[in-house]
Design a protein around this motif. Structure first.
Motif, PDB file in Angstrom:
ATOM      1  N   ALA A 167       0.868  -1.181   0.000  1.00 43.12           N
ATOM      2  CA  ALA A 167       0.000   0.000   0.000  1.00 43.12           C
ATOM      3  C   ALA A 167       0.902   1.228   0.000  1.00 43.12           C
ATOM      4  CB  ALA A 167      -0.896   0.015   1.238  1.00 43.12           C
ATOM      5  N   THR A 170       1.286   3.991   1.801  1.00 44.92           N
ATOM      6  CA  THR A 170       1.027   4.707   3.051  1.00 44.92           C
ATOM      7  C   THR A 170       2.359   5.033   3.702  1.00 44.92           C
ATOM      8  OG1 THR A 170       0.965   2.684   4.387  1.00 44.92           O
ATOM      9  CG2 THR A 170      -1.138   3.430   3.423  1.00 44.92           C
ATOM     10  N   LYS A 171       2.322   5.936   4.647  1.00 42.73           N
ATOM     11  CA  LYS A 171       3.537   6.322   5.361  1.00 42.73           C
ATOM     12  C   LYS A 171       4.210   5.098   5.984  1.00 42.73           C
ATOM     13  CE  LYS A 171       2.996   8.504   9.225  1.00 42.73           C
ATOM     14  NZ  LYS A 171       2.748   9.520  10.251  1.00 42.73           N
ATOM     15  N   ASP A 172       3.422   4.249   6.644  1.00 39.73           N
ATOM     16  CA  ASP A 172       3.992   3.075   7.312  1.00 39.73           C
ATOM     17  C   ASP A 172       4.568   2.064   6.327  1.00 39.73           C
ATOM     18  OD1 ASP A 172       3.443   4.028   9.855  1.00 39.73           O
ATOM     19  OD2 ASP A 172       1.469   3.064   9.931  1.00 39.73           O
ATOM     20  N   CYS A 173       3.858   1.819   5.243  1.00 35.88           N
ATOM     21  CA  CYS A 173       4.359   0.856   4.252  1.00 35.88           C
ATOM     22  C   CYS A 173       5.608   1.358   3.550  1.00 35.88           C
ATOM     23  CB  CYS A 173       3.272   0.527   3.235  1.00 35.88           C
ATOM     24  SG  CYS A 173       1.973  -0.512   3.930  1.00 35.88           S
ATOM     25  N   GLU A 186       7.238   9.753   2.924  1.00 34.97           N
ATOM     26  CA  GLU A 186       6.253  10.126   1.907  1.00 34.97           C
ATOM     27  C   GLU A 186       6.803  11.210   0.980  1.00 34.97           C
ATOM     28  OE1 GLU A 186       1.800   9.863   3.347  1.00 34.97           O
ATOM     29  OE2 GLU A 186       3.065  10.797   4.884  1.00 34.97           O
ATOM     30  N   ASP A 227       0.726  -2.056   9.771  1.00 36.46           N
ATOM     31  CA  ASP A 227      -0.353  -1.440   9.015  1.00 36.46           C
ATOM     32  C   ASP A 227      -0.354  -1.922   7.574  1.00 36.46           C
ATOM     33  OD1 ASP A 227      -1.196  -0.016  11.198  1.00 36.46           O
ATOM     34  OD2 ASP A 227      -0.069   1.784  10.661  1.00 36.46           O
ATOM     35  N   CYS A 228       0.780  -2.423   7.099  1.00 39.87           N
ATOM     36  CA  CYS A 228       0.891  -2.914   5.731  1.00 39.87           C
ATOM     37  C   CYS A 228       0.432  -4.367   5.616  1.00 39.87           C
ATOM     38  CB  CYS A 228       2.341  -2.871   5.264  1.00 39.87           C
ATOM     39  SG  CYS A 228       3.015  -1.236   5.223  1.00 39.87           S
TER      40      CYS A 228
END
Length: 94
Positions: free
Chosen positions: A18, A20-23, A32, A89-90
């Motif tokens: 994904a 996203t910041k975490d991924c 990001e 989160d990923c």
């Protein structure tokens, strides 16, 4: 500074579970803002590029070691939990 080719950017993107910041942080170790620079065709630091390529190659080897011929998003999203019962989160297991 280096500008990443569009074909490499699309390969990097295809290996992300994904965007996203975490991924981004867990998969490639980038922020990001670095991702936006890559997406927009703007230069990034050589040290960031080196870290990104090491992470990308490690990710490709993990997928290859699992026996996947064509890397699908599901195959690439196989990450280990950080601690017992805690998923990233990923992680699609969430």
């Amino acid at each position: 500074m280096i500008i990443v080719e569009r074909t490499l950017f699309h390969q990097l993107k295809s290996h992300l579970p994904a965007i996203t910041k975490d991924c981004l942080r867990e998969t490639y170790g980038i922020s990001e803002s670095t991702w936006r620079r890559l997406r927009d065709g703007r230069p990034i630091r050589l040290s960031t590029y080196g870290r990104l390529m090491k992470s990308f190659e490690r990710r490709r080897q993990e997928v290859h070691a699992c026996g996947y011929q064509a890397a699908s998003v599901t195959a690439l999203a196989r990450v280990q939990p950080r601690a017992a019962g805690h998923y990233s989160d990923c992680d699609p297991r969430r």
